[in-house]
Design an enzyme around this catalytic site. Sequence first.
Site, PDB file in Angstrom:
ATOM      1  N   TYR B 154     -53.039 -51.842 -13.745  1.00 45.59           N
ATOM      2  CA  TYR B 154     -53.240 -50.892 -12.648  1.00 45.59           C
ATOM      3  C   TYR B 154     -54.391 -51.415 -11.780  1.00 45.59           C
ATOM      4  CZ  TYR B 154     -54.362 -46.228 -10.573  1.00 45.59           C
ATOM      5  OH  TYR B 154     -54.627 -45.176  -9.723  1.00 45.59           O
ATOM      6  N   LYS B 183     -49.175 -51.909 -11.062  1.00 43.08           N
ATOM      7  CA  LYS B 183     -49.271 -50.771 -10.135  1.00 43.08           C
ATOM      8  C   LYS B 183     -50.345 -51.158  -9.140  1.00 43.08           C
ATOM      9  CE  LYS B 183     -50.971 -45.932 -10.113  1.00 43.08           C
ATOM     10  NZ  LYS B 183     -51.069 -45.899  -8.659  1.00 43.08           N
ATOM     11  N   THR B 185     -52.506 -50.579  -6.111  1.00 46.13           N
ATOM     12  CA  THR B 185     -53.097 -49.567  -5.237  1.00 46.13           C
ATOM     13  C   THR B 185     -54.200 -50.203  -4.411  1.00 46.13           C
ATOM     14  OG1 THR B 185     -52.551 -47.908  -6.902  1.00 46.13           O
ATOM     15  CG2 THR B 185     -54.076 -47.237  -5.174  1.00 46.13           C
ATOM     16  N   GLY B 208     -48.743 -48.595  -4.691  1.00 42.65           N
ATOM     17  CA  GLY B 208     -49.538 -47.419  -5.020  1.00 42.65           C
ATOM     18  C   GLY B 208     -50.215 -46.726  -3.846  1.00 42.65           C
ATOM     19  N   ASP B 210     -49.151 -44.378  -0.943  1.00 39.05           N
ATOM     20  CA  ASP B 210     -48.078 -43.590  -0.328  1.00 39.05           C
ATOM     21  C   ASP B 210     -48.120 -43.691   1.194  1.00 39.05           C
ATOM     22  OD1 ASP B 210     -48.666 -42.917  -2.920  1.00 39.05           O
ATOM     23  OD2 ASP B 210     -48.560 -40.764  -2.644  1.00 39.05           O
ATOM     24  N   GLU B 211     -49.319 -43.713   1.750  1.00 41.25           N
ATOM     25  CA  GLU B 211     -49.487 -43.686   3.208  1.00 41.25           C
ATOM     26  C   GLU B 211     -49.037 -44.975   3.868  1.00 41.25           C
ATOM     27  OE1 GLU B 211     -51.754 -43.682   0.887  1.00 41.25           O
ATOM     28  OE2 GLU B 211     -53.655 -44.603   1.476  1.00 41.25           O
TER      29      GLU B 211
END
Lengths: 352, 352, 352, 352
Positions: B154, B183, B185, B208, B210-211
């Site tokens: 992550y 993942k 982000t 990771g 969303d925007e």
Amino acid sequence: MLIFVEYKWNASYMKIEHINGLVAAPFTPMKPDGSLNLELIPTYYQILKSAGVVGAFVCGSTGEGPSLTFKEKMLMIKAWADCAKKGDDFKIIPLLGGTCISECVELAQYAAAAGVHGVSITAPYYFKIGSVDTLAEICRTVAGSIPSTPFYYYHIPVLTGVDFQMISLLERVDDIPNFAGIKYTHEDFMDFLSCLNYKDNTYDMLWGRDENLLSALVLGAKGGVGSTYNYAAPLYHDLITLYNQGKPEAAQKKQQQSIDMIRLLGKYGGIATGKAYMKLMGLDCGEFRLPVKNMSAAQFESFKRDVDHLTSKAFVRQFLLHIVLLNSCIAYGKQQPCLCAGKYKRFTALVN
Amino acid sequence: MLIFVEYKWNASYMKIEHINGLVAAPFTPMKPDGSLNLELIPTYYQILKSAGVVGAFVCGSTGEGPSLTFKEKMLMIKAWADCAKKGDDFKIIPLLGGTCISECVELAQYAAAAGVHGVSITAPYYFKIGSVDTLAEICRTVAGSIPSTPFYYYHIPVLTGVDFQMISLLERVDDIPNFAGIKYTHEDFMDFLSCLNYKDNTYDMLWGRDENLLSALVLGAKGGVGSTYNYAAPLYHDLITLYNQGKPEAAQKKQQQSIDMIRLLGKYGGIATGKAYMKLMGLDCGEFRLPVKNMSAAQFESFKRDVDHLTSKAFVRQFLLHIVLLNSCIAYGKQQPCLCAGKYKRFTALVN
Amino acid sequence: MLIFVEYKWNASYMKIEHINGLVAAPFTPMKPDGSLNLELIPTYYQILKSAGVVGAFVCGSTGEGPSLTFKEKMLMIKAWADCAKKGDDFKIIPLLGGTCISECVELAQYAAAAGVHGVSITAPYYFKIGSVDTLAEICRTVAGSIPSTPFYYYHIPVLTGVDFQMISLLERVDDIPNFAGIKYTHEDFMDFLSCLNYKDNTYDMLWGRDENLLSALVLGAKGGVGSTYNYAAPLYHDLITLYNQGKPEAAQKKQQQSIDMIRLLGKYGGIATGKAYMKLMGLDCGEFRLPVKNMSAAQFESFKRDVDHLTSKAFVRQFLLHIVLLNSCIAYGKQQPCLCAGKYKRFTALVN
Amino acid sequence: MLIFVEYKWNASYMKIEHINGLVAAPFTPMKPDGSLNLELIPTYYQILKSAGVVGAFVCGSTGEGPSLTFKEKMLMIKAWADCAKKGDDFKIIPLLGGTCISECVELAQYAAAAGVHGVSITAPYYFKIGSVDTLAEICRTVAGSIPSTPFYYYHIPVLTGVDFQMISLLERVDDIPNFAGIKYTHEDFMDFLSCLNYKDNTYDMLWGRDENLLSALVLGAKGGVGSTYNYAAPLYHDLITLYNQGKPEAAQKKQQQSIDMIRLLGKYGGIATGKAYMKLMGLDCGEFRLPVKNMSAAQFESFKRDVDHLTSKAFVRQFLLHIVLLNSCIAYGKQQPCLCAGKYKRFTALVN
């Protein structure tokens, strides 16, 4: 539950004694398989005592608190508290955590029951705190769960990423009777002096940067917490004595010796180098856990040579003293002295 | 002990299925007293399933993993794994930790036994890792302890402070058969595309942010993990469909709606706003724990007004869909529907 | 004086054309003694034109604007403006500065008189700006001094340390008629899309990260400014064409080729590597000035080998095209072609 | 050309006198229209001299060097050099720049010809320097262009973003005969002490953090450069005297007064607050330029009240002394005394 800790403040505010002297942040001794080597702790304790250290900040950064399991932290706290319990004035202060306040509270209560002098937390270091009010609320929650035990906030922005002015924190914790003070591991001397002067020196401000101790003494600091006090306390005791005698030039020399020593931490990869110093002096605390990187065997040989080079006579004397003390401790403890005559000879040769 | 995990690699490398679709990072439901509200999880699970979400990243940042005790993390993992166990294809992936690798290993083994699809760790975020080799070693240690379970790293530098290029990590984990993917982000699309392309798309790269989902889709991303998929999955499903249909302008509009929604997180203090969205839709997950700050009641009223303003018709439809699904779930679950007719009316009015 | 610039806004707002296509940020050609090699600029201009580049962002980061004297910046602006003046549509946009607003104003007026298409400034990068209002005030001051010339804000937080949301800036510059848009060199795609969508696409948002161009295209970006468009524009034109044809997989491959090329910048010490690419293709722009470090001769040999390895056939074709164009330009300009047959052969061999 | 500066090193190394005492970093006086108010400088000079200040660091951060045009910097340097030229020992050291080394060289030569004591540069702050070797090379280039003039490196990472250990720089500049030392504006006391001790105190290490002066004195610092020495030099002279007399507690009180004064800079928006202090004492230096934000009139009123509150008797005495000196200067200069009797009375009342 954490949110509803009932605050049983003492009717009158606690009078908390300020710590005067050096508190070591002990390494967590580990066996070759990576498990705790708890049996070493009584010896470790005796060495620190003999060197004039006045306390131990257990499971801190140096002690790899964040790399220990909850159970291991309990074992460490118990082992150190048991050593100190026998009536002397050696102060055990564990670092509780951590990112989980609930576990901090649970561990605080365990530690208080085990008889520690005080407890400490850092700011949570995953989610970033938005305001100093929230930081004060966290302190209130943990301190409130052990109302008779001194509570220290551990300020170390380089590792937590949380860098509020500590004077702002102090202004928000006057309602926490057992808020003892701050272990201040940061170079903001402006803030540090402001904290010292706050409310006529109410709070116990423990300096956390060994390499800058002299610059903190001149501001009025009386106590310090650090990793190099594990293996070089006599050097710093000299520094403090010289400063108190009004001999700044001589004190500067001692500080420079401490810096030369500390530079080797940078050269050999950081915090794990501390355990190499300990090993060199005969107290093998094993290796650091992941994510910290340990020296290779080749690096350790190179490190030993560097230590020989940096050691002025005065510095070697500290080492020797330490070694002698260690041998005595071990002798008393009926363990096998671990220091070969050769090493003693090597250092002695350097002095004479 | 952690250092000596025995690596029982499969004789042949695992074939790990890539995740296609949206994985929600669920909030950890809490009661007013701050304790876990585990009873909500079956309903939560049904809502996500009904909304077309394909998995749950449990105890992640959104799920406040770092603020939960070890025991609470076990309870959460168990509760979600039990929901998913009944034969369907919903994937549970817990975030294990954390700064203590030993606890990650212990929790990994617990989770694997509980039947999760995969596990995940972040980089330790107290001591800073010196090299990507050390990061690979940490992955090897944890992944090696559960050799039949897919392992995801992550990558979230904004919270861990660890910002290696992930392509460098992939180049060092080829010997870990159950290293499933990352993942991801972070906004380093150059690195992300390099990872996607590495060894002919071997690793499962889950986006990771969303925007920015649309900007990842065009690079070839097939799966995403995020917090807003808890309450706005239909919006993102529309976005993905429109993109796949070759309608970028329409997809951009959906992405802008997602951004408008996410900006309210910034306006109302960050991550805790997500639970306010959930509450607004009828699934009250309680509050965030310290150190995260929750909205005041007044802020919540203001937030509700802002949500009304941001909702284009299309957006409101997503909300309505979600609310209907929630009511159905609750009805099936024989619980009392928690959504008053008034709220439904308010949203319906906005659409027509 | 700077503070009292009189704003002579046009009665009606300017209609500013958005840039569609690739704008190169040219290197500043230097002689072996470190002085400007202005004579190279007409050839440079022809090469960019022939490669389909639509403009030049002069004295930017790539052009070492901050390392040039005020006088040198005037010379560069004049040289480029003179090239573009002859009636075609090639757009010259100089970066003015800098930390001194007064000098930006002076240079803006000089550039406008020289006939540039637009001008640009970054945020001051010594004193850090406290609010986006102040940033808007700076833009108002500089833009207001050249009211008939389009003004672009150059957003590059990695170099300026100023990282406001650009949507917040746009919300504060509606009263500046000649505020054309933003050269956006940052990975905040959420902010970038918000800016694109602001007031129905009013502002010209030029994407500044070549390595992520595809992720910006899918959001609606139509123009880009970058350093690799100096030597690899055909690659990016292919990327854009493929994207517009609805072939994202093929476009991803082009983006990956661009990334592989850009990674060599990281490997060979950064921004100066760009001049090595130019030299490799036959347009020797000399070295970067201090504080930028140039490759050693040995590194250049290694770099050449790496370039050969990274070049897929498609990539080599771009290079060849560029080289042919360069030779044509030079031939037309009656200069001696600087490319030996050997180099041409080397590349040709790779393609066939 | 910059690259080929011919190094005319003196046959024997220069013996550069270390500065003993306080060097003020003067504000650049500006008229209401934002242009330079050069006429104020002779008075400014007299005030500093009368207050026992031993030099002026002209066009530094406090003097807004980066916001001045090249010509304005020349005017400032000339004006200050002319004041100091008349045979006394007041040392003028201008900050040259900046990001453009060529301009630094040009200005260095101008300043040397104008008769300054020394010159100074910061690290370039746009392109980030990759190694301390490059930083040394930059120093070599600029210092080499004025081989008979002492050269100071100005270390201020908070503004330049360049944070090498200065001990590493010193180790690389032994071949620069006129490398005098470092203006050290950073809190790395470990590095600072190492620099002081390097080669038996060869280099002149000027402390640049007024709020921490005491912590630097104890390490052996003899000189300091700062902005608050413009208006509070007597306070710091007391601090130094008390420290030298072996009265650290009293010195701590003075340092705390300095801190209380400096905290108002934080409260009122930063660096521009310094000009408000000057105005309060009667020497109106006008406003700061963009990008620095000035106080509003209302803030100035609030600021005045805060100044009244912070002034302990001792502190007020410093102010009074300063005001009296200022009036004397102005009287001698045959200008109109700008301080009304009322202000004098206000301060007098606070003391008695």
